[in-house]
Design an enzyme around this catalytic site. Structure first.
Site, short mmCIF file in Angstrom:
data_model
loop_
_atom_site.label_atom_id
_atom_site.label_comp_id
_atom_site.label_asym_id
_atom_site.label_seq_id
_atom_site.Cartn_x
_atom_site.Cartn_y
_atom_site.Cartn_z
CE LYS A 26 28.76 26.97 36.58
NZ LYS A 26 29.70 27.78 35.79
NE ARG A 96 31.72 28.25 39.64
CZ ARG A 96 31.29 27.16 40.29
NH1 ARG A 96 30.83 27.27 41.53
NH2 ARG A 96 31.29 26.00 39.68
N GLY A 105 31.31 24.90 28.73
CA GLY A 105 32.46 25.49 28.05
C GLY A 105 32.17 26.77 27.29
CG MET A 107 29.74 32.45 28.46
SD MET A 107 28.19 33.21 28.90
CE MET A 107 27.16 31.80 29.07
NE ARG A 352 27.30 20.15 34.77
CZ ARG A 352 28.18 20.94 34.19
NH1 ARG A 352 27.84 22.12 33.76
NH2 ARG A 352 29.43 20.56 34.04
CG HIS A 470 35.17 20.68 24.37
ND1 HIS A 470 35.01 20.49 23.02
CD2 HIS A 470 34.28 21.63 24.73
CE1 HIS A 470 34.06 21.31 22.58
NE2 HIS A 470 33.60 22.01 23.60
CB SER A 778 -5.88 10.66 8.47
OG SER A 778 -4.49 10.72 8.73
CB CYS A 845 -0.90 10.52 8.45
SG CYS A 845 -1.79 11.42 7.17
CE1 TYR A 865 -3.74 7.57 12.56
CE2 TYR A 865 -5.99 7.18 13.32
CZ TYR A 865 -5.09 7.46 12.29
OH TYR A 865 -5.54 7.63 11.01
#
Ligand code: ADP
Ligand code: MG
Ligand code: MG
Length: 896
Positions: A26, A96, A105, A107, A352, A470, A778, A845, A865
């Site tokens: 914020k 704030r 929500g 604080m 935000r 909410h 693998s 894997c 992979y």
């Protein structure tokens, strides 16, 4: 001297958007908005370092803080021309909280701080509006008493309700100045009665009380739960923002609202939000009055009578649209905005990156790339791979009959069904049982206390609240279906009933919710998997172009193999052949094989299994159409194939025509004290080579047949599990090669490789020699984790969570690879294997193959992979692309 306080306002700021670690999200964005010249009320941010200091020093502050806060106040006083605590011209502030990660929500914010019996008169005179001043004062007492003094919200809500009842009005805006003056007196008396001291009148005392409350709230149970669920470290701390108040409750030309720059459910490019005239702070999301849509289009679409912001305040609306567009381009992402209009002047209070559904996230990323705001790489980085899971949520079958019992708002898409529960405790209880029931959490409106329940519920249904309530916001974040504001439903929490149109449902009755339409349906309804959208395919296409590693799937059945292809797997990285033996008609032959007294008996049983195996493999090869398929030789917990308990043994013995005693004896012989370290993997092929030979024959014959049928030559990779050295690998490989030579002598042409799992520490250490004959590795990181940490995964539950909770291990090592330990073994295996054979094909894997953090590690090691379960393939594809981008960027950074 350490700087604990950074100021912003008047087109300037000491902070920036990239300082969110220090200033919280914020504070950093308030600074950024001020810097780019947007209208932001001036203020200052007390850094999260102060929070760290606070907890490290017995809840005390650094010495220099007092003077820095004073200087911050003077900065705000200078810009606003008001003075904090001044009876004639008082400055009021909000306090704030705001941490690095958004914690919605968690604080609470305190508004109108600085009001007391004197300054309220100054405010009234200045604004020329006593009603407004007293409305602000009663809000302040209410919020401060709750957040700082710890008094229950409802104490004040009840007094407010009584005041409205006395006047016979419904909305708080209908209370006049006298009512509010009386209410303030009643509130103050209540505070004194409950706390034993009068409501604090000194503004500085109020301010420090509020600052302390914000820091203390970092450790409140709600915040702790939220952090735990979202893996946010406690050490981050929160910052505190102190900011000059602007007033949305100064009459009919004032308002407060929230908006998204795009629709957070669909990603559609339309300004999406709600506002309330003559209101303050959280009124919009609190569901006290019904908020109005911002745009005319939304008002008409929603059939709302009350005017939109666009109609009501066209000037402000136009300015807001321009600000929204500017911020979206500036941040290169959809924004979630909070604003207030004070007597016709727009003020921005928060920006935000907006939370959104995955569907919306994909659309926004693809659209922003098309708009030239993002590159394709940036767009790919925008999507959280784990969130793709949401797309796999079931939907209600379009052909199913819908018995709609109520309709609310489509707050979070996807459908869910389950038993009704009325509390989070009931939800947790129902879900934790052995049967793991599916529940729908049904509430009037949720609050942060419900986070636990929402987390375990399949879906959420509320009877009150809008699209930004909410329940709606949290459900979208969690990717859970949610219907909010289904006003026709009546909940009787005490009686445990839900009533609608004369019908009563009780806890345990099954309902279905459709979060995409807002419908609530009676009973269970047929579901279908959703189609993956065009945006999904576009973005995944970009991801595949960017990735260096390929993604394969772990699959044994035809269904899994087909799903794997649909989700974009580039082959099968692990086919576990023991999984193919559990079918009713095969298990008999498997048991015969296990019970055989000698090689001849075993070969007889194996001959029965061969055709099954061959046709299974042929099917897999056919589906994969020339893509590589890695088949692991039998890695069996043999005892799992035998019956347990006298009755089951007797039944099987009878069916097989063998002696029950013999069966029982064999089962006892196979009993192991520690099966995890027992007769597994290649140990079976070493004891009974004919088993490996049968499997090799089945694989090769299937490859020949499938190649002939599809015309796509099959390349198979035969994988030997659980080796510890080159010697045991070679022993098995020779058997496989011998079968191949035999078939080739008959004129077949085969393309195959024999490789191995690296899943024991010794194999990782001896990788150099093993690579002399193994053609691929693998890494089986499940077993490697078990054996490196000496933890049996099946027995880990009672203790492993304590390690994580107490911070002794950074994460569950079975979910995210333990880089420092298991990871080093993998790194050694890679390095030594490639030292022998530079082009050695390498993959992974274990479960880790579908975990984004582990995939990033595989990229750093240069694996070829990763292989994971079919439903995680999209997640792995995206994670692989992101890993490639980040790894390339990391390598470009100059070494220090
Ligand atoms: P949250 O983290 O819950 O979003 P905020 O700190 O953003 O809490 O505060 C909630 C609301 O309070 C804001 O959306 C805004 O409406 C109001 N608010 C906060 N600070 C001010 C201020 N200085 N002036 C006017 N309203 C404010
Ligand atoms: Mg809030
Ligand atoms: Mg906010």
């Amino acid at each position: 001297m350490a700087k604990w306080v950074l100021t912003f306002g008047d087109g300037r700021a000491e902070g920036r958007a990239d300082m969110r670690d220090l200033l919280g999200g914020k504070g950093a964005n308030l600074a950024e908005m001020a810097n780019i010249g947007l209208p932001v009320p001036p203020g200052f941010t007390i850094t999260s370092d102060v929070c760290t200091y606070f907890y490290a020093n017995g809840k005390s502050y650094p010495e220099a803080l007092d003077a820095q806060v004073k200087a911050g106040l003077e900065h705000v006083e200078k810009i606003t021309g008001r003075r904090f605590g001044d009876a004639q011209n008082p400055l009021l502030v909000s306090v704030r909280s705001g941490s690095r990660a958004s914690m919605p929500g968690m604080m609470d914010t305190i508004l109108n701080l600085g009001l007391n019996d004197e300054t309220v008169e100054g405010l009234a005179a200045n604004a020329d509006d006593r009603r407004f001043a007293y409305d602000s004062y009663r809000r302040f007492i209410q919020m401060y008493s709750n957040v700082v003094l710890g008094l229950e919200h409802h104490l004040f809500e009840d007094l407010l309700e009584q005041a409205k009842d006395r006047r016979g009005v419904v909305e708080d805006t209908e209370l006049d100045v006298e009512d509010l003056g009386k209410l303030v007196a009643i509130y103050k008396a209540k505070v004194e009665k409950e706390t034993g001291s009068p409501f604090p009148q000194a503004p500085l005392e109020q301010l420090w009380g509020a600052i302390g409350a914000v820091f203390s709230s970092w450790m409140n149970p709600r915040a702790i739960t939220y952090r735990r669920l979202n893996a946010i470290p406690e050490s981050w701390g929160t910052a505190v923002n102190v900011q000059a108040m602007v007033f949305g409750n100064m009459g009919e030309t004032s308002a407060t609202g929230v908006a998204f720059t795009r629709d957070p459910s669909t990603g559609e490019k339309t300004l999406y939000g709600e506002f309330l005239v003559n209101a303050q702070g959280e009124d919009v999301v609190a569901g006290i009055r019904t908020p109005q849509p911002i745009t005319e289009a939304a008002r008409i679409a929603g059939g709302v009578a009350a005017p939109s912001l666009e109609m009501r305040m066209p000037e402000v609306f136009r300015e807001f649209v321009a600000v929204a567009e500017r911020l979206e381009r500036h941040y290169g992402d959809m924004q979630d905005l909070e604003f207030t209009v004070e007597r016709g002047k727009l003020w921005m209070l928060q920006a935000r990156n907006g939370k959104r559904t995955t569907k919306a996230a994909l659309k926004v990323a693809v659209d922003l790339a098309a708009e030239g705001v993002l590159t394709r790489e940036q767009a790919v980085l925008r999507i959280d791979p784990a969130s793709l899971d949401q797309l796999l949520h079931p939907m209600i079958d379009p052909k199913a009959e819908r018995k709609v019992i109520a309709t609310g708002l489509p707050a979070s898409p996807g459908a869910a069904q389950g038993e009704i529960v009325f509390s989070s405790e009931a939800a947790e209880a129902a879900v934790s049982g052995a049967s793991g029931r599916s529940v729908i959490l049904v509430r009037v409106e949720t609050s942060p206390e419900d986070i636990h329940g929402m987390h375990v519920a399949a879906g959420i249904l509320t009877t009150r609240g809008g699209m930004t309530s909410h329940a709606a916001v949290v459900a979208r974040g969690m990717g859970k279906p949610c219907v909010s504001g289904a006003g026709a439903l009546r909940i009787d929490e005490k009686g445990g009933t839900l009533t609608v149109a004369g019908r009563t449902y009780r806890a345990g009755d099954v309902i279905t919710i459709d979060g995409s339409t807002g419908q609530v349906l009676d009973g269970p309804v047929a579901m279908v998997q959703p189609e993956l959208s065009g945006d999904f395919n576009t973005l995944m296409g970009w991801a595949d172009e960017i990735s260096r590693m390929e993604v394969r799937a772990n699959a044994e059945t035809a269904d899994d193999a087909r799903a794997a292809r649909e989700f974009g797997a580039r082959g099968i990285g692990l086919c576990r052949t023991e999984h193919m033996f559990f079918d009713e008609d095969r298990i008999v032959a498997v048991r015969e094989m296990i019970l055989a007294d000698d090689e001849a008996g075993r070969r007889k049983a194996l001959a029965k299994l061969l055709p099954y195996q061959r046709s299974d493999f042929r099917e897999l090869f056919r589906i994969m159409q020339g893509l590589p398929v890695t088949i692991r030789l039998l890695d069996p917990p043999l005892h799992e194939f035998l019956p347990h308990g006298d009755r089951a043994i007797a039944e099987v013995a009878e069916a097989m025509g063998v002696d029950a005693e013999k069966l029982k004896r064999r089962a006892e012989e196979l009993h192991e004290f520690n099966p995890m370290l027992g007769f597994r993997g290649c140990r079976l092929a070493i004891a009974f080579p004919e088993i490996a030979e049968m499997q090799a024959r089945a694989i090769f014959e299937a490859a020949i047949e499938a190649g002939r049928e599809t015309g796509a030559p099959v390349h198979c990779e035969v994988m030997v599990p659980l080796i510890v050295a080159r010697a045991d690998f070679d022993f098995v490989k020779e058997r496989i090669d011998a079968v191949a030579r035999e078939l080739e002598a008959d004129g077949a042409s085969l393309s195959y490789q024999v490789g191995t799992m690296i899943e024991l520490p010794r194999a990782a250490l001896r990788a150099g020699e093993i690579a002399e004959s193994a053609e691929f590795f693998s890494f089986g990181t499940n077993d490697l984790t078990q054996t490196a940490l000496g933890i049996s995964r099946d027995d880990a539950a009672p203790f492993l969570s304590h390690y994580v909770a107490k911070g002794l291990l950074p994460a569950d090592p079975f979910t995210t690879i333990d880089r420092d330990g298991v990871g080093e073994l993998v790194a050694i295996g890679v390095e030594r294997g490639r030292a022998t054979q530079p082009k050695l094909k390498l993959g992974i894997c274990g479960e880790h193959g579908g975990d984004p953090a582990s995939i990033a590690f595989c990229e750093e090691l240069g694996l070829d992979y990763v292989s994971c379960s079919p439903f995680r393939v999209p997640i792995a594809r995206l994670a692989a692309a992101q890993a490639a981008i980040r790894n390339a960027a990391r390598q470009k950074e100059p070494a220090d």
